[in-house]
Structure formats: C-alpha cells, structure tokens
Design an enzyme around this catalytic site. Sequence first.
Site, mmCIF file in Angstrom:
data_model
loop_
_atom_site.group_PDB
_atom_site.id
_atom_site.type_symbol
_atom_site.label_atom_id
_atom_site.label_comp_id
_atom_site.label_asym_id
_atom_site.label_seq_id
_atom_site.Cartn_x
_atom_site.Cartn_y
_atom_site.Cartn_z
ATOM 1 N N MET A 12 65.583 34.790 -39.003
ATOM 2 C CA MET A 12 64.455 35.250 -38.179
ATOM 3 C C MET A 12 63.144 34.815 -38.831
ATOM 4 S SD MET A 12 65.905 39.056 -37.239
ATOM 5 C CE MET A 12 65.752 39.614 -38.944
ATOM 6 N N ASP A 13 62.769 33.577 -38.591
ATOM 7 C CA ASP A 13 61.616 32.981 -39.253
ATOM 8 C C ASP A 13 60.477 32.799 -38.256
ATOM 9 O OD1 ASP A 13 60.109 31.924 -41.262
ATOM 10 O OD2 ASP A 13 60.936 29.909 -41.105
#
Length: 385
Positions: free
Chosen positions: A47-48
């Site tokens: 989850m960047d």
Amino acid sequence: MSSAHLTHVRRWLLQSPPVEWAIQRLRELLIGALRQGPIPRHVAFVMDGNRRYARDHAIETVEGHNLGFEALARMLEVCYKSGVQVVTIYAFSIENFKRSKYEVNHLMDMAKIKLLQFAQHGELLQRYGAKIRILGQRDLIKPDVLEAIDRAVEMTSGNGRAVLNVCFPYTSRDEITTAIRSTVSSYSQPTRPHLKRPFSESHITRNIRTRQLSSVAEEQYRPQPTIPQSSEDSYASAFTDVESEESSLESLEMTDHGTVEKAPSSRTSANTSPPSYPFPNHKTSSTNYPDPERITSQTITSHTFTSDAPPLDLLIRTSGVERLSDFMLWQCHEHTRIVFLDCLWPEFDLWHFLPVLVEWQWKRRKDEEAEAARDRTGRRGLKAA
C-alpha cells in the site's frame, strides 16, 4: 476550475443516492462475472503512495494514511466478495521506524484504531468471516498498541472463511532469518531412535528363529533317560525327523551384523556352555539428530510466517514504484503475478483492480491449457511406447 474543486465535485456526484445505487449494482455485476472464472487464493498488497497523495492534495500526511485505510476497506470487500481466501498487506515496515517520531506514533495509533474497527461485530471482517493475523516482530510494537491488536485478533479468531495477514512491523529478510533460525533450532534437537515395527516380517521371523533355537538348546542339556539296548532302533526311528529338523536349525545362526555362521553341533557341544543368541539392545543406541541433508525449501517454508497460507498468486504495488521493498521475497515463486500500478494507494479501487484480475484469469487459463496439452502429449508418447 482547479483540480481540488473537480475532486470535490466528483466526490459529491459519486455520493449522491442515485449514482451511488447504480455504481453499487454495477460493482455487484462485475464481481459476479469475475467469480465465474478462476480466482487467486492469495493476494498481497504493497500500500504505497499515501504520503505522496497527501502532498499532491495539500493535506496532512496523517490524513493521507487515513484515506489509505479507507482504500484498504474497499479492497478487502472486493477481494472477499470475489472469493479470495487470504489477503496480505504491507502495513508497516521495520524500516519505517526511521521516519519521524510523530508519523510513526500516528501510524501505530491508527493501526490500533482501524484494526479494532474492522474486527467489531457486524463490520467488514465479521461479515465475510475473516480473521486477523499479525506477521512480524511483536517485540517492536508499543505495549498499548500490542494489547489492542491482540484484542482484535481475539475478536476474529472464530472466523474461518478468510484471512487478513497484517505485516506489522515486517521485512522479508527478517522473516527469512527467523525461519532459518527456527529450522536450525529444530534440527539441533535430538530425536528418539526409530524402533522397528513390531509386526514386520523380519521381526516375526527373528522371534520364531530365536524361540526355536532356545528350545533346541534346552533339549541339548536336558538329562537323557537310560534306554535299553534292545530298543535303540525303535527310538532312533522315532526321532529321525526331530533330529534332522534340529540339525537344520542348529546349522545356521544369524549374527549381530546380519551374517550367517555355522552353529555348533549338538553332539560336539554337550560339555560346553549354552550358545548365546543375539538380542536387540535398545539401551546402547546413540543419540540421533535429524539429517540436515533432508532440509529443503519446503522445510524453510514451514517455518515462515505464512506457512499455513496458500501460495502467493498475485502481488500488487501501487504508486508506480517497481520494487518489492523487502516484502514477500520468499513467497514469490514462478507462478506469482507481480503487478506495478501508477495510481496511488488512496485512489486504488475496483476499477484499477478489475483489469489486473481479468489479466490474471486470462494468463491462468493459458497456463492450464498449456499444461493440459503437455499431459496429452505425454500420454500419447506412453501409448506409442
């Protein structure tokens, strides 16, 4: 009109009841269509892009992380509705402790709050029967956060249809190191010697031979009755078969090393001590250790954090960065599909996820068709042979 105003207008339109109802019906139709094909059993997300999203929209970094958790809730619902069994998320890296203390504390507090919200009765995880598992170094988590996380894990422990693996705090190198350390520890423990099966053919044969030889030895040293001269011939004829059977048993004897030796004759050993026969001595067995040559990649896998999870089918990273960042390095294998997307994580939704799933299904069908063709070719080759 600025991008911020466009964003607000778009959000207002999407949240209006008619549009929201139509979008929900369309989502249900698309997810139902996806379920008609193969579905990955294990999906992982990096989850960047939360901080970049906050910078791009001129909001606080912590607010970007909050929007990231909202995106996670949307994607969990899509995955579990589609039939995905295990979802693994990279929530917090051990390297993230190098960030500012303010951001680290906020991430810890947000994880504590959001996981408890997910685990509450009637919420997302309860609806889809998913339980939470924390993967990583627990000793690095603050006590109050660890207590809240353990409470969320306990609240969902009865769920068994799906799993949410939260890597927090985690790095793949640390996981591999822990798995190797655990494997070395287990292979350094002595094991009990393997006893032979009590009802094996060789065991039964050896027992019968030992009893027969013991009875022969007793017969040799039993006092012989005085036989009149006139009846020797009759007794000799009566014991002809017995003597021949005894001589055949006495003639061969198994040693401790499995070799066969000539046993002394009953006629020449009358004045000697009874013969000694080999018996297994379990007290003299030396300490046994597992053979390190038996360690395989599967042995290491059985000691990883995801040992009870299915193989990783799909790994997705947002923000356009094309690297794994020390995440799930051991779990990635030759059939894992790794996808890098240009969108930021708070923007990630079904419309980004749908093309990835469709492409995965198409490649999966191609692989299954190729494997079926190889099987048919192999069967034809066997028939021709």
